[in-house]
Design a protein around this motif. Structure first.
Motif, PDB file in Angstrom:
ATOM      1  N   GLU A  84       0.823  -1.213   0.000  1.00  0.00           N
ATOM      2  CA  GLU A  84       0.000   0.000   0.000  1.00  0.00           C
ATOM      3  C   GLU A  84       0.855   1.261   0.000  1.00  0.00           C
ATOM      4  O   GLU A  84       0.604   2.211  -0.755  1.00  0.00           O
ATOM      5  N   ILE A 114      -6.539   3.718  -7.747  1.00  0.00           N
ATOM      6  CA  ILE A 114      -6.770   3.281  -6.365  1.00  0.00           C
ATOM      7  C   ILE A 114      -7.798   2.147  -6.324  1.00  0.00           C
ATOM      8  O   ILE A 114      -7.627   1.147  -5.612  1.00  0.00           O
ATOM      9  N   GLY A 160      -6.920  -1.576  -5.148  1.00  0.00           N
ATOM     10  CA  GLY A 160      -7.663  -2.105  -4.012  1.00  0.00           C
ATOM     11  C   GLY A 160      -8.310  -3.449  -4.317  1.00  0.00           C
ATOM     12  O   GLY A 160      -8.283  -4.369  -3.497  1.00  0.00           O
ATOM     13  N   GLY A 176      -6.838  -6.736  -2.561  1.00  0.00           N
ATOM     14  CA  GLY A 176      -7.787  -7.416  -1.685  1.00  0.00           C
ATOM     15  C   GLY A 176      -7.931  -8.885  -1.973  1.00  0.00           C
ATOM     16  O   GLY A 176      -8.342  -9.657  -1.110  1.00  0.00           O
ATOM     17  N   LYS A 188     -10.730  -6.022   2.943  1.00  0.00           N
ATOM     18  CA  LYS A 188      -9.368  -5.644   2.585  1.00  0.00           C
ATOM     19  C   LYS A 188      -9.380  -4.710   1.381  1.00  0.00           C
ATOM     20  O   LYS A 188      -8.642  -3.715   1.338  1.00  0.00           O
ATOM     21  N   SER A 189     -10.231  -4.983   0.405  1.00  0.00           N
ATOM     22  CA  SER A 189     -10.295  -4.154  -0.812  1.00  0.00           C
ATOM     23  C   SER A 189     -10.802  -2.759  -0.506  1.00  0.00           C
ATOM     24  O   SER A 189     -10.199  -1.752  -0.901  1.00  0.00           O
ATOM     25  N   THR A 226      -8.492  -0.719   1.874  1.00  0.00           N
ATOM     26  CA  THR A 226      -7.276  -0.286   1.164  1.00  0.00           C
ATOM     27  C   THR A 226      -7.549   0.985   0.392  1.00  0.00           C
ATOM     28  O   THR A 226      -6.742   1.924   0.406  1.00  0.00           O
ATOM     29  N   ALA A 227      -8.684   1.037  -0.283  1.00  0.00           N
ATOM     30  CA  ALA A 227      -9.011   2.234  -1.065  1.00  0.00           C
ATOM     31  C   ALA A 227      -9.110   3.460  -0.159  1.00  0.00           C
ATOM     32  O   ALA A 227      -8.594   4.534  -0.493  1.00  0.00           O
ATOM     33  N   TYR A 277      -5.837   5.180   1.145  1.00  0.00           N
ATOM     34  CA  TYR A 277      -5.080   6.037   0.240  1.00  0.00           C
ATOM     35  C   TYR A 277      -5.463   7.511   0.353  1.00  0.00           C
ATOM     36  O   TYR A 277      -4.727   8.385  -0.095  1.00  0.00           O
ATOM     37  N   THR A 316     -12.367   9.339  -1.314  1.00  0.00           N
ATOM     38  CA  THR A 316     -12.552   8.079  -0.596  1.00  0.00           C
ATOM     39  C   THR A 316     -13.964   7.514  -0.668  1.00  0.00           C
ATOM     40  O   THR A 316     -14.149   6.298  -0.715  1.00  0.00           O
ATOM     41  N   THR A 338     -14.238   5.924  -4.308  1.00  0.00           N
ATOM     42  CA  THR A 338     -13.479   4.693  -4.525  1.00  0.00           C
ATOM     43  C   THR A 338     -14.078   3.552  -3.710  1.00  0.00           C
ATOM     44  O   THR A 338     -14.268   2.438  -4.219  1.00  0.00           O
TER      45      THR A 338
END
Length: 513
Positions: free
Chosen positions: A208, A252, A256, A260, A266-267, A270-271, A274, A278, A281
């Motif tokens: 990441e 992103i 992600g 993920g 997780k996906s 993760t986005a 960043y 937000t 994403t």
């Protein structure tokens, strides 16, 4: 796929939009690293409002009023009338619409934000209407995106996401979905480059932190008027191009999804980690998972804190009172009703045909429409090409073109009489009246360009409105066809903004005005 399974996927799509949008909204457009694992807003049983979902509801209302055969002009009309946000590309498009321009000019002219994120975030409705038909979803996404993104990267982003999501109703292979989406956009566009770089960074084993550094160094837009962390300020991550936001945010999303490896949390987290856009994403990723796996996929811990209501913030609450869906279930059922109508009218059928999800070679011809306004009449299509910005300058000829196509299927040739009505203080060259010979469009002389130069004399008016009249010599369609042409005059030069930080490091900068 039976009806219950399909409804679950559409329901999951809209619930995912609320989940991801609410998760990311508190950090929207902050340039910093976000270390979160769950919602961060005050949990009160309702989702946070989000334009990402609102505009799709507006498109639903447009189709309920006008049917499935809508285009950018219809969407632009609803956008101007009922969408009350006026920031960035939304505000530019509304200003252009009020001036009398039509898409794609509304999304291109004076628009520093045509490469931003406002269109891909509203792609899900086209995927839900055309599951398993990525080409149709992409076609409608194009009509949607050009309203406020014109000829910008935002158009490619929405087409890419819409095609992915349409295929995701039947395909859960993330890598294949990415390749399907890529097949619909030009290889050399910035969105495509960002997607391919996301794949490269993932395959290279970059984590990441490393991938975020790559994005910050190569793809960022200008974000100086929002919060920027001290760490990012020290690295100079505030000086990208104004409005250049969609390549980084699509990157992103793709990273992600890949990072993920099929794990939703997780996906989507993760986005959000960043920073940047937000809510958009996270909302797109969550919608995709909802489409792939259905409403049952989401654990109750993601649904219970926000409930199943729809809370809007950008649709006119007075003129649309009583028409906005109150719940995700109601939105799902109304989208399903439009989908049934669309499939009946377009004679679509459900079948397993993943091999046909990829774009046909002809699809990219659609991008020829990013520079012209199309008017369709019986037997005739007229495209208006402003040959650049629709701006007229005193004593300097302004070139415009009409591109004429004979769409007749039974008459091999005909003659079109054209008359361009003038305005006081203007001269039309070479002349107002012309005659154009056309065969059918698929024959040798079936598409022709007609070029004019318009000259303004004396003091300039703010707006010049012209009308072009088209009639077939035999008037076989028993009608006179009119096409509007709008030119504006503009003065002033852009002055560089000076930014001032009125507070400690990390607070928002403000422009000196």
């Amino acid at each position: 796929m039976n009806k219950e399974e399909f409804r679950s996927k559409v329901y999951g799509c809209w619930m995912g939009k609320n989940i991801g949008g609410t998760l990311g909204m508190p950090m929207e457009w902050e340039r910093c690293k976000n270390d979160i694992t769950y919602y961060t807003h005050d949990l009160n049983g309702e989702p946070l409002p989000n334009d990402d979902l609102d505009i799709q509801i507006l498109w639903l209302l447009a189709m309920e009023d006008r049917g499935i055969h809508i285009d950018a002009k219809d969407l632009g009309e609803y956008f101007n009338e009922f969408m009350i946000f006026t920031h960035a590309e939304y505000g530019v498009a509304k200003t252009n619409l009020r001036s009398g321009f039509q898409p794609p000019v509304t999304g291109s002219f004076n628009n520093d934000f045509k490469d931003s994120c406002g269109s891909y975030i509203r792609s899900e409705i086209w995927a839900c209407l055309f599951p398993g038909y990525p080409e149709l979803a992409a076609k409608y996404a194009f009509e949607d995106a050009i309203v406020d993104h014109g000829d910008g990267e935002g158009v490619y982003a929405e087409i890419f996401i819409a095609a992915m999501e349409s295929a995701a109703f039947y395909c859960r292979d993330i890598r294949k979905l990415i390749e399907i989406g890529l097949s619909y956009i030009p290889e050399d566009c910035a969105v495509s480059r960002g997607i391919r770089k996301a794949i490269e960074t993932y395959e290279a084993g970059m984590n990441e932190e490393e991938t975020r550094e790559y994005i910050m160094q190569n793809f960022i837009g200008h974000l100086e008027w929002h919060y920027i962390s001290e760490e990012d300020e020290e690295k100079g991550y505030n000086n990208g191009k104004m409005g250049w936001d969609v390549p980084s945010n699509i990157m992103i999303i793709i990273y992600g999804l890949l990072f993920g490896e099929g794990n939703f949390e997780k996906s989507v987290l993760t986005a959000v980690h960043y920073g940047e856009d937000t809510d958009c994403t996270a909302g797109t990723i969550a919608s995709l998972f909802g489409i792939m796996y259905g409403i049952e996929f989401f654990e109750e811990k993601w649904i219970e804190p926000i409930g199943r209501k729809i809370v809007t913030c950008s649709i006119d609450p007075f003129r649309m009172a009583g028409r906005i869906p109150a719940t995700v279930e109601e939105l799902t059922d109304r989208v399903l009703a439009i989908r049934e109508t669309a499939w009946e009218e377009l004679a679509l059928t459900e079948e397993e045909r993943e091999e046909s999800y990829f774009a046909k070679p002809y699809f990219r011809n659609i991008y020829e429409e990013m520079k012209t306004i199309k008017y369709e009449f019986p037997y005739l299509n007229v495209r208006v090409d402003y040959c650049g910005d629709p701006v007229i300058t005193r004593d300097e000829p302004k070139k415009i073109k009409f591109i004429l196509s004979n769409t007749s299927k039974s008459v091999t040739s005909d003659r079109i009489n054209v008359y361009l009505y003038n305005r006081e203080g203007c001269t039309v060259l070479p002349q107002n009246e012309a005659s154009v010979f056309l065969t059918m469009a698929h024959m040798g002389a079936g598409i022709k360009e007609l070029e004019y130069e318009i000259c303004a004399e004396g003091p300039l008016k703010p707006v010049y409105r012209f009308a072009a009249e088209f009639t077939y010599e035999e008037n076989k369609n028993r009608r006179v066809m009119y096409v509007p042409v709008v030119l504006v005059s503009e003065t002033g030069t852009v002055r560089e903004v000076k930014w001032e930080k009125k507070g400690p490091r990390g607070t928002n900068n403000l422009p000196r005005i």
